[in-house]
Design a protein around this motif. Structure first.
Motif, PDB file in Angstrom:
ATOM      1  N   UNK A 101       0.829  -1.203   0.000  1.00 55.11           N
ATOM      2  CA  UNK A 101       0.000   0.000   0.000  1.00 55.11           C
ATOM      3  C   UNK A 101       0.872   1.266   0.000  1.00 55.11           C
ATOM      4  N   UNK A 102       1.961   1.228   0.757  1.00 57.78           N
ATOM      5  CA  UNK A 102       2.879   2.363   0.813  1.00 57.78           C
ATOM      6  C   UNK A 102       3.487   2.652  -0.560  1.00 57.78           C
ATOM      7  N   UNK A 103       4.002   1.613  -1.229  1.00 55.74           N
ATOM      8  CA  UNK A 103       4.679   1.817  -2.517  1.00 55.74           C
ATOM      9  C   UNK A 103       3.721   2.162  -3.642  1.00 55.74           C
ATOM     10  N   UNK A 104       2.435   1.895  -3.466  1.00 55.75           N
ATOM     11  CA  UNK A 104       1.450   2.290  -4.473  1.00 55.75           C
ATOM     12  C   UNK A 104       1.342   3.805  -4.590  1.00 55.75           C
ATOM     13  N   UNK A 105       1.667   4.524  -3.499  1.00 55.62           N
ATOM     14  CA  UNK A 105       1.501   5.985  -3.509  1.00 55.62           C
ATOM     15  C   UNK A 105       2.802   6.753  -3.289  1.00 55.62           C
ATOM     16  N   UNK A 106       3.937   6.065  -3.141  1.00 53.67           N
ATOM     17  CA  UNK A 106       5.223   6.727  -2.937  1.00 53.67           C
ATOM     18  C   UNK A 106       6.207   6.347  -4.042  1.00 53.67           C
ATOM     19  N   UNK A 107       7.142   7.235  -4.295  1.00 54.84           N
ATOM     20  CA  UNK A 107       8.169   7.019  -5.315  1.00 54.84           C
ATOM     21  C   UNK A 107       9.444   6.509  -4.642  1.00 54.84           C
ATOM     22  N   UNK A 108       9.971   5.412  -5.127  1.00 61.47           N
ATOM     23  CA  UNK A 108      11.158   4.811  -4.512  1.00 61.47           C
ATOM     24  C   UNK A 108      12.389   5.715  -4.589  1.00 61.47           C
ATOM     25  N   UNK A 109      12.423   6.642  -5.536  1.00 54.61           N
ATOM     26  CA  UNK A 109      13.593   7.519  -5.655  1.00 54.61           C
ATOM     27  C   UNK A 109      13.709   8.488  -4.483  1.00 54.61           C
ATOM     28  N   UNK A 110      12.647   8.623  -3.682  1.00 54.24           N
ATOM     29  CA  UNK A 110      12.724   9.437  -2.470  1.00 54.24           C
ATOM     30  C   UNK A 110      13.424   8.671  -1.347  1.00 54.24           C
ATOM     31  N   UNK A 111      13.553   7.355  -1.488  1.00 53.03           N
ATOM     32  CA  UNK A 111      14.069   6.492  -0.431  1.00 53.03           C
ATOM     33  C   UNK A 111      15.323   5.722  -0.814  1.00 53.03           C
ATOM     34  N   UNK A 112      15.558   5.543  -2.102  1.00 51.88           N
ATOM     35  CA  UNK A 112      16.695   4.757  -2.578  1.00 51.88           C
ATOM     36  C   UNK A 112      17.501   5.545  -3.595  1.00 51.88           C
ATOM     37  N   UNK A 113      18.812   5.420  -3.522  1.00 46.79           N
ATOM     38  CA  UNK A 113      19.686   6.063  -4.504  1.00 46.79           C
ATOM     39  C   UNK A 113      19.965   5.038  -5.603  1.00 46.79           C
ATOM     40  N   UNK A 114      19.141   5.076  -6.640  1.00 45.56           N
ATOM     41  CA  UNK A 114      19.247   4.079  -7.706  1.00 45.56           C
ATOM     42  C   UNK A 114      20.543   4.204  -8.506  1.00 45.56           C
ATOM     43  N   UNK A 115      21.257   5.333  -8.394  1.00 49.06           N
ATOM     44  CA  UNK A 115      22.528   5.468  -9.099  1.00 49.06           C
ATOM     45  C   UNK A 115      23.585   4.558  -8.488  1.00 49.06           C
ATOM     46  N   UNK A 116      23.345   4.078  -7.274  1.00 51.66           N
ATOM     47  CA  UNK A 116      24.269   3.166  -6.595  1.00 51.66           C
ATOM     48  C   UNK A 116      23.894   1.693  -6.806  1.00 51.66           C
ATOM     49  N   UNK A 117      22.818   1.452  -7.541  1.00 49.79           N
ATOM     50  CA  UNK A 117      22.355   0.078  -7.760  1.00 49.79           C
ATOM     51  C   UNK A 117      23.346  -0.693  -8.626  1.00 49.79           C
ATOM     52  N   UNK A 118      23.418  -1.986  -8.376  1.00 56.12           N
ATOM     53  CA  UNK A 118      24.297  -2.856  -9.152  1.00 56.12           C
ATOM     54  C   UNK A 118      23.446  -3.911  -9.856  1.00 56.12           C
ATOM     55  N   UNK A 119      23.857  -4.264 -11.053  1.00 53.93           N
ATOM     56  CA  UNK A 119      23.169  -5.286 -11.816  1.00 53.93           C
ATOM     57  C   UNK A 119      23.322  -6.638 -11.124  1.00 53.93           C
TER      58      UNK A 119
END
Length: 49
Positions: A18-36
């Motif tokens: 329910x939380x992720x349905x209305x929130x953007x993950x980019x406010x909580x996670x730094x996707x530039x640090x993600x690894x494949x």
């Protein structure tokens, strides 16, 4: 870059969904640090999870 918000703790999977349905993950996670990731040994399942 925006300051990241603290990730909330969820009591249930439904609460998290329910939380992720209305929130953007980019406010909580730094996707530039993600690894494949590669799951080469993962096999398809016929069982519903």
């Amino acid at each position: 870059m925006n300051k990241l918000r603290k990730m909330p703790e969820f009591k249930t999977e439904a609460e998290e969904r329910e939380f992720w349905e209305i929130h953007d993950s980019t406010d909580y996670l730094d996707w530039s640090q993600a690894k494949l990731a590669s799951f080469s040994k993962l096999k398809p399942s016929t069982t519903t999870i």
